[in-house]
Scaffold this active site. Structure first.
Site, short mmCIF file in Angstrom:
data_model
loop_
_atom_site.label_atom_id
_atom_site.label_comp_id
_atom_site.label_asym_id
_atom_site.label_seq_id
_atom_site.Cartn_x
_atom_site.Cartn_y
_atom_site.Cartn_z
N GLU A 143 18.59 86.35 46.88
CA GLU A 143 17.57 86.55 45.93
C GLU A 143 17.68 86.03 44.48
O GLU A 143 17.94 86.99 43.49
CB GLU A 143 17.07 88.02 45.59
CG GLU A 143 16.71 88.52 46.55
CD GLU A 143 16.36 90.83 46.98
OE1 GLU A 143 15.22 90.90 46.83
OE2 GLU A 143 17.18 90.90 46.31
N HIS A 178 19.48 88.07 40.41
CA HIS A 178 18.11 89.03 40.64
C HIS A 178 17.69 88.69 39.45
O HIS A 178 16.29 88.82 39.30
CB HIS A 178 18.06 89.71 41.82
CG HIS A 178 16.17 90.03 41.84
ND1 HIS A 178 16.40 90.53 43.16
CD2 HIS A 178 15.76 89.62 41.86
CE1 HIS A 178 15.18 90.85 42.78
NE2 HIS A 178 14.37 90.34 42.57
N GLU A 223 24.33 86.42 44.51
CA GLU A 223 23.10 87.09 43.72
C GLU A 223 22.61 87.59 42.65
O GLU A 223 23.50 87.53 41.22
CB GLU A 223 22.61 88.86 44.71
CG GLU A 223 21.19 89.37 44.30
CD GLU A 223 20.45 90.78 44.79
OE1 GLU A 223 20.28 90.96 44.77
OE2 GLU A 223 21.15 90.52 46.12
N GLU A 231 14.64 90.22 55.96
CA GLU A 231 14.60 91.95 55.57
C GLU A 231 13.20 92.28 55.39
O GLU A 231 11.72 91.12 55.20
CB GLU A 231 14.99 91.78 53.56
CG GLU A 231 16.22 91.79 53.29
CD GLU A 231 16.77 92.03 52.04
OE1 GLU A 231 15.83 92.55 50.81
OE2 GLU A 231 17.11 91.63 51.04
#
Length: 1023
Positions: free
Chosen positions: A469, A417, A415, A536
Site C-alpha cells: 500500500e 499508505h 508501507e 488481502e
C-alpha cells in the site's frame, strides 16, 4: 547524498535525510549458521553471544539531547538511575512510552502537519545501555585474527550505536539485521554498548503499516564473531526438475580471506545424516559449487517438506577444518509457466493468511513458542501459506515454515499508505512517498535487498513482495529490477500497480486487495496475461468471513491462484484497568489520538491465540480433500498436488437424528489431482424407521501423529442428509390436565407443568415445571441483531435503523384466548411493529395439558421498499442458571447464512463459551439449521425447543447478554455481570459478510427480504 562510509561521529541530521539509512553497517548477508574450533579449548562453537536480557534505559524528548555530546553514550556514564527493561521488548509494553494504533494515517497527523521527510517535534529517544564481558569463544576468535560484530535483529525506528564510548554506526529498517563491526572497540573485562533508539526518523515515512506503533529493541541483540577465514554469504539454488525427476544444487559462496585457506568441501546430507553428495574445490573469494544432476532426491513442498542439510567446510593448508557452515535446503522449482504459478510443475493454489508478528503481552517481541503455535494453527486449519505482512519476520519463522511446510510471500518493510491517501481513498499525487522521488530510492532498494540476502535460501519463500500500500512509481521499478538482478527465478508481487497501470511491469502477478469474487472472475475470463492472487481478502474483522465459498469456487479457473485472508491474529494489548482487572484493549484506549480504534481486531485468532469461530469455516473451505457423500457412494476429490490420500483414514458414520448409530473406517487411496468414487453400502434401512433424518458422514483424519496434530485429527469432512421414516407426531391421546380461561389470563396445567397466557402482557407470562419458572418476562419479538464490525462499515445500521426498535417496541393490538379442546389452549396475539408501516405480526401459543407448547411467529411481508431485516424471531430472558446449550444443527462453532460450511450434528456448549470475545462486542453465538435445542441448568433441567412437524429448521443462540447489551458495549469488560440468560430463537438472520469491513454489504442472497413472509414454528417442552 551524504558520504557515510567509515564515519566516526554521530549526526542527528541523518534522522531527516532519506538518503542516509545506514552508516558503517555490515552489508546484508545470508542467515546461515557457522561454527569454528576454539583455538584455546579445541571445542567447536557457533561464535555467538546473546546480549538479550536486562538493559538499562531512559526515555527522553529527542529535542533534549545532543548526540555528539550525549553523556549516556560514554563508557563511564553512571546509569544507575535508568529504568530496567527486557530486550527483546518494546518501550510501550514496558510502560515507558504510550501505545499508539493507527491504520492509514501517520500517528502525528493533526498534532503536526506531516510533510516528508520531516519528523514530528514530539519525538522520543530511548537511551539503552548494557554492560557485557566478551565470552571466551568470541574473544578467542577475535584474538586469532577474526572479527566481531554486534547485531540488532529488530528495532524501531532508527538506532545510533556506541561501544565503549566510541561511535559505531547508524541503522534504519529495523525488521532486518543492523550489524556493525566492533572488533577494534572491544577490550578485556567489562564492555559497554549504548544505543539511542529513536521513535521517529525519515524511516517512519516508509513504515506506515496498519499496526501498533511499537518501539525499542524488540528482537534479539547478539555478538557474532567470524573466524579469519569465513563464509560470509551463501546463495543457494536447490532446484528440482519435475520432468526428469532429478535435483541440482548450485551455491555461490562469498569467502572472506579466502587466500588463507586451501579448499572448500560441500556435503549434502539427508534427514538421517547420510551423505547424498559431496564435492571439494579451491577456496576463492567468490566460490561456486555445482552438483550436476542428483538422483533420488525428494522434492520440498508444503505437503511434503523434505529438507536436506548442506554443510560447507573451509579447510586450511594443513588439511584442518577451520570453519564449517550449515544450511537446511529444500529442492523445489517455483516458476510462472504459461501464465500460471507452479511448484514442481504443478499449479499451486495459495490458501493463505496475512500474518503480523504479534502477542497481546509482548507486542511484536514474540517468542519461538508463539511461532510454533502459529505454524501448528496453520497446519491444523489447512492454511498452506502466509504473507509476512508487512515486513520480514524473525529468522526462526522461516526455519519453521521450511520444517513444517508453509509457503511464504516475503514482504519488504515498506508501507507509505498515509502519504498518498486521504479519507475516502482520495489520491494526492504530490505527497507520494516514495513514488518516483530519487532521494527515497536507495532506502527502498536497501530494504528489499536486506530481506532477500537474509532469506534467499529458504525453500518456503516462493515470492518476493516489494511492500504494501505505497502506491507506485519509479522507485518500485528500481526495486523490481534489483530483485530480479539477484533472483531471476522467484516472481515479484506488488499490489500498488492497481492504482496506476503505467507500472504494470513492476509485478509478475496480478494481485489485488478486497476485490469481490465477481470482479476477480471477470479478470479470469478476460484472457488474463498474469496469474491472479488476492494478497488481502476476506477481511476477518470481528464476526466475519461470510461468503468465503464464492472465492474458493474460483479455483476452477487455472490462473486463479488463491489468496491471503486479512489477517491472522487480532492486534489487541492487555492492560490493567482502574479496578485492577486486566483486559484486552484496542486503539484509542491508551489516550492515543488520532486512532483507528478497534480496526486492529481482524484476526482468525483472538489476541490470546485462541481460534475464533471463523476458523471453522476457513478450515473446511481451505481443505485440499473434498468429500461428496450420496446415499450409495463417496466421492473423494484430492486437490493435493503431490500427496495421495492413502495415508489417511476415512471414518464413515451414520447419525440418526444427530445420534451416532454406526461407524466404519476405510482407506480411500486417491492420487493427487484426481477424483475417485467409491461404492458404500450405507446401512440406511437399519435405522430409518426410528429417525426423522439420517446424516451420512465421512471424515478425513490423520492415520498417525504429526508434529502438528495427534493421530485421528480431522482435516475435512463431507455429509449428506437422507430423510427417514419416523415423524414427530406425538401420542394423540390427551394427557390429563386442566384448562382455565379467566378474565385476565388463561392457563393450562398437567404433567407437573403449567402455562399461563396473559391478555394484557401480550403472550406467555409463565411456564413452570415442578415450581421452576422459565419465563421472567414474556418472549419478545426481535427484528434486530447487535451490529457486527462489517455491519457498521457497510452502513447496515443506518439503512436498517427502523428494525432496531421495530420488534423491541412492538405493541400488542389484539389477542384471542380460546380453548380448542379438553387438552388444548391457544392464545393468538397480534402485534404492530414499531415502524411507519405498523406491519402486523402474529404470535401464537398453543399449549397442551402434557406441558408442550407450540410457538408460532408469523411476519406477513410488507411491500413498499423496506430495507431487509437483520433478524426475525423471539428473544427470551431466562433465569441465570440456564447456561447450557445442546443442539442438533451446524456446529460446533457459531454459524450464519453465509458461513456454515460446518458439521450437522449434536453439539454441547454453554452461554459463556458461545459468546465469542470479539474486540468490539457484537453479534455472536448463532447456530443455523437447528432441528432441536435444549437449554438446561447444571442438573439437566430446562427446556427443549424443536422445529414443529413440517416446519423449517431455525437458528438459536444462548448468551449471558441481551442483544442490546452487546450493541451498547464497546469493550468486553463493559458487559455486566450476568444476571439472566438470553435465548434467541430465530426464523432467520442475515449473513455476516466478509469482503471487507468498510464498504461491502452482506451479499443479497443472505439477506432477509422485508417483502416476503417469514415464519418461526417451534415446539417447546420443559424437561
Amino acid at each position: 547524498m551524504t558520504d557515510v562510509t567509515h564515519v566516526d561521529r554521530a549526526s542527528q541530521a541523518w534522522l531527516t535525510d532519506p538518503t542516509v539509512f545506514e552508516v558503517n553497517r555490515t552489508p546484508a548477508h545470508s542467515s546461515h549458521k557457522w561454527y569454528a574450533r576454539d583455538p584455546q579449548s579445541g571445542q567447536w562453537s557457533d561464535l555467538k553471544q546473546s546480549l538479550d536480557g536486562e538493559w538499562r534505559v531512559e526515555v527522553v524528548q529527542a529535542a533534549d539531547i545532543n548526540l555528539e555530546e550525549e553523556p549516556a553514550t560514554a563508557e563511564s556514564f553512571d546509569d544507575s538511575s535508568f529504568e530496567r527493561i527486557q530486550v527483546p521488548g518494546h518501550l510501550q509494553t514496558a510502560g515507558l512510552m504510550n501505545h499508539k494504533y493507527v491504520n492509514v494515517q501517520y500517528p502525528w497527523d493533526g498534532h503536526e502537519n506531516p510533510l516528508e521527510p520531516n519528523i514530528p517535534e514530539n519525538n522520543h529517544v530511548a537511551l539503552y545501555r548494557r554492560k557485557f564481558t566478551v565470552s571466551a569463544p568470541v574473544a578467542n576468535a577475535k584474538q586469532a585474527g577474526g572479527s566481531v560484530s554486534i547485531v540488532f535483529h529488530g528495532m524501531a525506528t532508527a538506532i545510533y550505536v556506541w561501544v565503549n564510548g566510541a561511535f559505531v554506526g547508524y541503522g534504519e529498517d529495523g525488521f532486518t539485521p543492523n550489524e556493525f563491526d566492533i572488533t577494534e572497540l572491544l577490550h578485556d573485562g567489562e564492555n559497554v554498548v549504548a544505543v539511542a533508539c529513536y521513535e521517529y526518523s525519515s524511516a517512519s515515512w516508509l513504515e506506515d503499516q496498519d499496526f501498533w506503533r511499537l518501539h525499542g529493541l524488540f528482537r534479539s541483540v547478539e555478538l557474532a564473531a567470524r573466524p579469519h577465514v569465513h563464509i560470509e554469504n551463501t546463495q543457494i539454488e536447490a532446484d528440482w526438475d519435475p520432468e526428469a525427476g532429478t535435483a541440482s544444487l548450485d551455491a555461490a559462496l562469498t569467502v572472506l580471506n579466502a587466500a588463507d585457506a586451501a579448499t572448500v568441501r560441500a556435503t549434502l546430507k539427508d534427514a538421517d545424516g547420510n551423505t547424498v553428495w559431496q564435492t571439494t574445490g579451491d577456496a576463492e573469494a567468490q566460490t561456486a559449487i555445482s552438483s550436476g544432476p542428483l538422483q533420488g532426491i525428494a522434492p520440498w513442498s508444503a505437503e511434503s517438506p523434505t529438507l536436506y542439510e548442506l554443510d560447507v567446510d573451509v579447510i586450511d593448508q594443513a588439511g584442518d577444518v577451520i570453519e564449517c557452515t550449515s544450511q537446511k535446503v529444500g529442492f523445489r522449482r517455483f516458476r510462472i509457466e504459461d501464465g500460471i504459478l507452479t511448484i514442481n510443475g504443478k499449479r499451486i493454489v495459495f490458501k493463505g493468511a496475512d500474518r503480523h508478528e504479534f502477542d497481546a503481552e509482548r507486542g511484536r517481541a514474540i517468542t519461538e513458542q508463539d511461532m510454533i503455535d502459529d505454524v501448528v494453527f496453520c497446519k491444523r486449519h489447512n492454511i498452506n501459506s502466509i504473507r509476512t505482512s508487512h515486513y520480514p519476520n524473525q529468522e526462526r519463522w522461516y526455519e519453521l515454515c521450511d520444517e513444517y511446510g508453509i509457503y511464504l510471500i516475503d514482504e519488504a518493510n515498506l508501507e507509505a499508505h498515509g502519504s498518498w491517501s486521504l479519507p475516502g481513498d482520495v489520491l494526492t499525487e504530490d505527497t507520494i512517498v516514495p513514488g518516483s522521488k530519487r532521494e527515497w530510492e536507495g532506502a527502498c532498494v536497501d530494504r528489499v535487498n536486506s530481506m532477500m540476502r537474509r532469506d534467499y535460501n529458504h525453500p518456503s519463500v516462493l515470492i518476493w513482495s516489494l511492500g504494501n500500500e505505497s502506491y507506485v512509481g519509479d522507485v518500485f521499478r528500481a526495486m523490481y529490477k534489483h530483485v530480479h538482478d539477484i533472483d531471476p527465478n522467484r516472481p515479484v508481487h506488488y499490489e500498488g500497480v492497481t492504482h496506476n497501470r503505467d507500472y504494470d511491469d513492476v509485478t509478475d502477478i496480478e494481485t489485488r486487495m478486497y476485490s469481490h469474487a465477481d470482479e476477480i472472475e471477470k479478470y479470469l475470463k478476460d484472457d488474463p496475461k498474469k496469474p491472479y492472487l488476492s494478497c488481502e481478502y476476506m477481511h476477518a474483522m470481528g464476526n466475519s468471513v461470510g461468503n468465503m465459498d464464492e472465492y474458493t469456487a474460483l479455483e476452477r479457473y487455472p490462473k486463479y491462484q488463491g489468496g491471503f485472508i486479512w489477517d491472522f491474529i487480532d492486534q489487541a494489548i492487555y492492560a490493567t484497568q482502574p479496578d485492577g482487572t486486566r483486559s484486552l484493549r484496542y486503539g484509542g484506549d491508551f489516550g492515543d489520538r488520532p486512532s483507528d480504534y478497534e480496526f486492529s481486531g481482524d484476526g482468525l485468532l483472538f489476541a490470546d491465540r485462541k481460534p475464533s469461530p471463523k476458523a471453522q469455516e476457513v478450515k473446511q473451505l481451505y481443505s485440499n480433500v473434498h468429500i461428496d457423500v450420496t446415499k450409495d457412494s463417496v466421492s473423494v476429490k484430492n486437490d493435493n498436488l503431490f500427496t495421495a490420500t492413502g495415508d489417511y483414514v476415512f471414518v464413515l458414520s451414520v447419525l440418526a437424528d444427530g445420534k451416532p448409530v454406526w461407524q466404519s473406517t476405510r482407506r480411500f487411496d486417491v492420487p493427487a489431482g484426481e477424483t475417485h468414487t467409491f461404492d458404500v453400502a450405507w446401512p440406511v434401512a437399519a435405522y430409518r424407521a426410528d429417525a426423522r433424518e439420517l446424516v451420512l458422514q465421512v471424515s478425513q483424519r490423520l492415520a498417525k501423529a504429526t508434529d502438528w496434530a495427534e493421530s485421528g485429527y480431522e482435516l475435512a469432512f463431507g455429509q449428506a442428509v437422507v430423510p427417514a421414516d419416523a415423524t414427530a407426531t406425538p401420542d394423540t391421546k390427551p394427557a390429563d390436565g386442566t384448562i382455565t380461561v379467566g378474565r385476565w389470563n388463561a392457563g393450562v396445567r398437567g404433567a407437573g407443568r403449567e402455562v399461563l397466557l396473559s391478555r394484557t402482557q401480550g403472550g406467555m407470562v409463565s411456564y413452570t415445571f415442578a415450581g421452576n419458572e422459565f419465563v421472567l418476562r414474556r418472549p419478545a419479538i426481535t427484528t434486530f441483531r447487535p451490529l457486527t464490525d462489517n455491519d457498521r462499515g457497510a452502513g447496515h445500521g443506518f439503512e436498517r435503523v427502523q428494525w432496531l426498535g421495530a420488534g423491541r417496541y412492538a405493541r400488542c393490538v389484539d389477542n384471542v384466548l380460546e380453548q380448542i379442546d379438553d387438552s388444548t389452549l391457544k392464545g393468538t396475539y397480534t402485534y404492530e411493529l414499531a415502524t411507519a408501516q405498523r406491519t402486523k405480526v402474529t404470535v401464537s401459543y398453543t399449549a397442551h395439558t402434557d406441558g408442550r407448547v407450540n410457538l408460532h411467529v408469523e411476519y406477513p411481508g410488507e411491500q413498499g421498499g423496506l430495507p431487509t431485516i437483520p433478524a426475525f424471531g423471539i428473544e427470551w430472558t431466562l433465569p441465570v442458571q440456564y447456561t447450557n446449550l445442546r443442539f442438533f444443527g451446524t456446529g460446533p462453532e457459531e454459524t450464519y447464512l453465509d458461513r456454515k460450511h460446518a458439521k450437522l450434528g449434536v453439539w454441547s456448549t454453554n452461554a459463556f463459551a458461545d459468546h465469542a470475545p470479539y474486540l468490539m462486542p457484537q453479534e455472536t453465538g448463532n447456530h443455523e439449521d437447528v432441528r432441536w435445542a435444549e437449554i438446561t441448568d447444571d442438573h439437566g433441567h430446562g427446556m427443549r425447543v424443536s422445529r414443529a412437524d413440517g416446519a423449517a429448521p431455525f437458528a438459536v443462540s444462548l448468551l449471558p447478554y441481551s442483544s442490546f447489551m452487546l450493541e451498547e458495549a464497546q469493550h468486553q469488560d463493559e458487559l455486566p455481570k450476568p444476571k439472566h440468560m438470553f435465548l434467541r430463537v430465530l426464523a432467520a438472520q442475515m449473513g455476516v459478510g466478509g469482503d471487507d469491513s468498510w464498504m461491502s454489504p452482506v451479499h443479497p442472497q443472505y439477506h432477509i427480504p422485508a417483502d416476503k413472509p417469514i415464519s418461526l414454528d417451534v415446539d417447546l417442552e420443559l424437561i
